[in-house]
Design an enzyme around this catalytic site. Structure first.
Site, short mmCIF file in Angstrom:
data_model
loop_
_atom_site.label_atom_id
_atom_site.label_comp_id
_atom_site.label_asym_id
_atom_site.label_seq_id
_atom_site.Cartn_x
_atom_site.Cartn_y
_atom_site.Cartn_z
N SER A 62 0.84 -1.20 0.00
CA SER A 62 0.00 0.00 0.00
C SER A 62 0.87 1.25 0.00
O SER A 62 2.04 1.22 0.37
CB SER A 62 -0.91 0.01 1.23
N1 SAH Z 1 -0.72 -3.93 4.02
C1 SAH Z 1 -0.26 -4.71 2.89
C2 SAH Z 1 -1.34 -4.71 1.85
C3 SAH Z 1 -1.08 -5.63 0.71
S1 SAH Z 1 -2.39 -5.60 -0.51
C4 SAH Z 1 1.02 -4.05 2.37
O1 SAH Z 1 1.07 -2.81 2.41
O2 SAH Z 1 1.93 -4.74 1.94
C5 SAH Z 1 -3.54 -6.71 0.20
C6 SAH Z 1 -3.08 -8.10 0.44
O3 SAH Z 1 -4.20 -8.84 0.86
C7 SAH Z 1 -2.52 -8.83 -0.78
O4 SAH Z 1 -1.22 -9.25 -0.49
C8 SAH Z 1 -3.47 -10.00 -0.97
O5 SAH Z 1 -2.80 -11.16 -1.41
C9 SAH Z 1 -4.03 -10.17 0.42
N2 SAH Z 1 -5.33 -10.83 0.54
C10 SAH Z 1 -6.42 -10.66 -0.22
N3 SAH Z 1 -7.44 -11.40 0.24
C11 SAH Z 1 -6.98 -12.05 1.33
C12 SAH Z 1 -7.56 -12.93 2.23
N4 SAH Z 1 -8.81 -13.32 2.10
N5 SAH Z 1 -6.81 -13.38 3.25
C13 SAH Z 1 -5.52 -13.01 3.39
N6 SAH Z 1 -4.91 -12.16 2.55
C14 SAH Z 1 -5.64 -11.69 1.53
#
Ligand code: SAH
Length: 238
Positions: A62
């Site tokens: 993000s």
């Molecule tokens: N805070 C993180 C956000 C990553 S984007 C950062 O800044 O790195 C959101 C993430 O949620 C992705 O990596 C995606 O793979 C994950 N994601 C989506 N659905 C999910 C779920 N049901 N359970 C666990 N992770 C999930």
């Protein structure tokens, strides 16, 4: 607003988030300064630009301003000794910042459904100042069990959508003082609400095409109070 938060380096980026009143907690700012965003992006990706960056497997880290907003909303619930759950932990960046804030007597848990990202996030965390918390088990990242069908479609989410099976949280270390969800859910998952401690707070983007960043406070009697902090919008895939 976000362009003003670019930094020449990690500390500069954090200073700019503070100057713009996005990051309002000095404790969170200190923790962000100790976790270098460059350890969590792909090689040759600009680490200190205020925008999301690809981290592989269709996921993104993000933008710094979203990390800043969420840390500001959660900082009072991330005291030394607190327990925190980061669902959709992705790069592991925010999980590491949370872990530093809750410290050696706290517990920080990341849950991510892409196994390669779980592994990569652990390797990234090992490079920096939260490595000792991995060794002591105060910080851990776990693979969730999901269905990936949510990843198809004609909309490019600003925050990725949370698929149905990813709503389970991580009961083993529950209850949590703070829960952060880094992917948008269609509705607030009951399992996450039940894993929130009375007196705790959850920050979660909710919605399908239009999203709200929802703040849920669980009062000491177990009742819930929630408000929308800001809107987040899906943009069409080009
Ligand atoms: N805070 C993180 C956000 C990553 S984007 C950062 O800044 O790195 C959101 C993430 O949620 C992705 O990596 C995606 O793979 C994950 N994601 C989506 N659905 C999910 C779920 N049901 N359970 C666990 N992770 C999930």
């Amino acid at each position: 607003m976000s362009w003003t938060c670019h930094g020449q380096n990690n500390a500069d980026m954090v200073d700019n988030l503070q100057k713009n009143n996005i990051l309002t907690s000095t404790v969170a700012a200190e923790a962000m300064k100790q976790i270098d965003r460059a350890d969590f992006v792909l090689p040759d990706t600009p680490a200190y630009v205020d925008s999301p960056q690809p981290i592989g497997h269709g996921a993104t880290i993000s933008a710094p301003h979203m990390h800043g907003y969420c840390l500001s909303l959660l900082s009072d619930y991330l005291k030394p000794g607190s327990a925190v759950l980061d669902v959709g932990s992705g790069s592991g960046y925010l999980t590491a910042v949370f872990a530093l804030m809750v410290g050696e007597n706290g517990r920080a848990v990341g849950v991510e459904h892409i196994p390669e990202l779980v592994e990569r996030s652990i390797q990234s965390i090992k490079k920096g100042n939260a490595a000792h918390l991995l060794e002591t088990g105060r910080l851990s990242v776990h693979e969730g069990h999901m269905d990936k069908s949510f990843q198809t479609g004609n909309w490019l989410p600003l925050t990725r959508r949370l698929s149905s099976d990813g709503k389970l949280g991580y009961p083993d270390a529950a209850p949590y003082d703070a829960i952060h969800v880094g992917a948008a859910a269609a509705v607030v998952p009951d399992a996450l609400v039940s894993q929130l401690k009375p007196g705790g707070r959850m920050v979660i983007p909710v919605g399908q095409f239009m999203q709200d960043l929802i703040v849920i406070d669980k009062k000491s009697d177990g009742s819930l109070k929630q408000h929308s902090e800001m809107g987040v919008r899906y943009v069409p895939l080009v």
